[in-house]
Design an enzyme around this catalytic site. Sequence first.
Site, PDB file in Angstrom:
ATOM      1  N   ASP A   9     -11.312   2.158   3.306  1.00 43.20           N
ATOM      2  CA  ASP A   9     -11.510   0.705   3.241  1.00 43.20           C
ATOM      3  C   ASP A   9     -12.981   0.350   3.104  1.00 43.20           C
ATOM      4  O   ASP A   9     -13.323  -0.783   2.762  1.00 43.20           O
ATOM      5  CB  ASP A   9     -10.948   0.044   4.508  1.00 43.20           C
ATOM      6  CG  ASP A   9      -9.613  -0.636   4.262  1.00 43.20           C
ATOM      7  OD1 ASP A   9      -9.335  -0.956   3.094  1.00 43.20           O
ATOM      8  OD2 ASP A   9      -8.867  -0.857   5.228  1.00 43.20           O
ATOM      9  N   GLN A  53      -5.305  -1.648   9.696  1.00 42.02           N
ATOM     10  CA  GLN A  53      -4.858  -2.944   9.195  1.00 42.02           C
ATOM     11  C   GLN A  53      -5.364  -4.062  10.107  1.00 42.02           C
ATOM     12  O   GLN A  53      -5.116  -4.065  11.310  1.00 42.02           O
ATOM     13  CB  GLN A  53      -3.326  -2.980   9.113  1.00 42.02           C
ATOM     14  CG  GLN A  53      -2.762  -4.254   8.501  1.00 42.02           C
ATOM     15  CD  GLN A  53      -3.115  -4.374   7.032  1.00 42.02           C
ATOM     16  OE1 GLN A  53      -3.072  -3.404   6.286  1.00 42.02           O
ATOM     17  NE2 GLN A  53      -3.474  -5.585   6.615  1.00 42.02           N
ATOM     18  N   LYS A  78       0.831  -1.207   0.000  1.00 47.55           N
ATOM     19  CA  LYS A  78       0.000   0.000   0.000  1.00 47.55           C
ATOM     20  C   LYS A  78       0.864   1.256   0.000  1.00 47.55           C
ATOM     21  O   LYS A  78       0.578   2.218  -0.732  1.00 47.55           O
ATOM     22  CB  LYS A  78      -0.935  -0.023   1.209  1.00 47.55           C
ATOM     23  CG  LYS A  78      -1.949  -1.164   1.173  1.00 47.55           C
ATOM     24  CD  LYS A  78      -2.672  -1.341   2.506  1.00 47.55           C
ATOM     25  CE  LYS A  78      -3.587  -2.548   2.477  1.00 47.55           C
ATOM     26  NZ  LYS A  78      -4.239  -2.819   3.781  1.00 47.55           N
TER      27      LYS A  78
END
Length: 821
Positions: free
Chosen positions: A123, A98, A54
């Site tokens: 997300d 995460q 990322k």
Amino acid sequence: PYLRHFILLFMSRLVKEQLKKEVAAMNQFPGFRPGLVVLQVGDRDDSNLYISMKLKAAAEIGINANHIRLPETATEDEVLQRIVAVNENPAVHGLIVQLPLDSINPMNTEKVTNAVAPEKDVDGLTSINAGKLSRGDLGDCFIPCTPNGCMELISQTGVSVMGKNAVVIGRSKIVGAPMHDLLLWNHATVTTCHSKTLDLAEQVADILVVGAGRAEMVKGEWVKEGAVVIDCGINHIPDSSKASGKRVVGDVHYPSAIERAGYITPVPGGVGPMTVAMLMKNTVESAKRFLQKYTPGKWNIEYTKKNPLEPQPSDAEISCSCQSKPIGQLAREVGLFSEEVEPYGRSRAKIRLDALKRMEKQPDGKYVVVTGITSTPLGEGKCTTTLGLAQALGAHLNINTFACVQEPSPGSFFGARGIAVGGGYSQIIPLEEFAFGMISQVYILQALFDLLVPLKKGQRSVSPAQLNRLKKLGIEKSDPLTRTEIRRFVQLDIDPDTATDSGSLENEIMAILSLSSSEEEMQQRLAKIVVATNKSGDPVTTEDLDVSGPLAMLLKDALKPVLMQTVEGTPVFLHTSPLADIAQGSPSILADKLALKMVGSGGFVVTESGHGADIGLEKFFNIKCRYSGLRPDVVVIVATVHSLKMHGGAPPVQAGLPLPKEYSQEVVHYFNFGDTEAELELVCGQARQAGAFDAVQCTNWSEGGAGALALAEAVQRAAKLPGQFSFLYDTQLRTVAQKMYGAKDIELSPKSKEKLAIYTKQGFGNLPVCIAKTHLSLSNDPMLKGVPTNFMLPITDIKANVGAGFLCCLTESVSFILLYL
């Protein structure tokens, strides 16, 4: 099919190239870049791998990405605090938590993911974004990156989703469930299957999306001829030919499925890279939405422009008629984080110094100081002008603007000047929040009391000697004491003739608070306070008595500026009240420095200096600026026709205070009070002729910011010109008397000469000087008006405020008892 598979491999690259162009187009906003934060708990190898992918993609596109890694010992509260801080940071447009959260402490994953602000949830995992997706509000939410990437891959095949039979295998919140919603709202007929579906192999699909988490579960014979197959699975199976002893496969048996599928994504290399690309796309989209609402560097602040009443109500009535916004809202509007704000009621808050550390690399705004000509007993309206100018720049010209003013001192509450900070439609509200609070003074008194009578297990430890002192004062209790009783207890009311060289502890501490730029500097200054001289002639300090450390600890809260607002909603720092007679008489250095960072390079900070320019501005330049390192861009001198007449008679322009050329500052003269138009024009014309950058009339007392627009525009113009600042003196008392006041010379009393000799021997002779004299005249005689000449300035005593960093030189017009107010 192999060629078609090869094409899908490059889809993520094409998406990233397009995003790179979009980010480059944002260069029209100088210094702006989309911001992304990845928050990780623990140190899992697989998480580290995903995060590195990322961060690499973000760097390629031009996104400013940061990785916050918390240890596995992090608690849920610590994680939530970090999320709140990122939510409030306007430079961050995307926040990824995460998963999994690899902590040894209990973690509620749902609670943590839902703590992310929906507008930064790139997300797409919060319940709000999931709910909007399920309702079909696709343009008002962030779609989870894997399903979004799947839809992008399907789109690139050229196969229309509309009317197709789609089968989704898997129902996870991250892939299966949102994938179903996306296909449905794109007009496919969708069937969701899972591990409990009985006839899984019998499902016929034009579009098959698999995210079941089972290695090669879907066989080739299950795939309809020519179908689009999207494999979201990542699984490891044994493979002795690999160095690791295993290889990565998807949820679809690729060798058999590729023979039947029209398009199929490989594993690895298919959905994974596209998921990362969609994450970057969501981040860029979030930045675009931010730019639609905000202008980088501009506050998104709500102002309240007032409609003045006639006849004008009293200051108290105006304050009561104004509804102040909640202080938390104001703090957010000016860019403060909630963890930096300590509310005290609804309308004021202390600001933690962490905010200044966070902003230390940001550019400063323009620095404007407001002063006045030689004062009259009624005052000239400097504070009112400060607030009115800030309102004009902020609420009316839409420029980031902060006002910085002193807390009111006791003498300003009950005299002719009223009880407000400012006045009319240019005042701080609500009046009752500070009118009887005197925030820093309360902290100092309470700190001294806590030092003398410490709390032990919730109870005051009062010694017999202290009980005796309370009885002498007629106080028959020891705890709790009222504020007045605390003041009587901690102050000894020493006869001025027998006072030690330390002067007044309370007022020196106030000066120290005002002149300190950090907690560390405050501690150093407190340690230098001289409380006595020993028989050898050496100074005895608070550090020698081992009380400076506890005193610094008790005063930590007093060092934090107080945030309030004006009647129009302009932010104000209200901090410290050092007397202009015996100290520098201006708001704190910390308040000014923090405000300058908060307004940014295009903003303005309007601060005040006490009394007239001969006292307040001189000390602002030669004491405050010397220690702060700040240099004003514009000086505003407040004058009234009334005061000019009082000092000079008719015509009024024969008196007043010409600013010494040594300062070389751009100066704007401001005139209030509606006298005759001829008088006002005469004054303005003479001021410009004498060298003022401009001279304008203001009516902000009666009209608020609208009445100071001409002044604000003049200040804007003046601020664009280069300034040439220089100190009036190095450390010379005589220079101030002659160049600032116009005195022929100074006249030191025998006591002053003796004190000066002692201080020079002790190493304090080169400290800046603070001359304590009347503010009603340039001379030491309050009855001597206008611009007197050929007079001697008598210095009757000198006090060393070593902690504050100056020598206080008293004239005949000032009684040292002022130090004990």
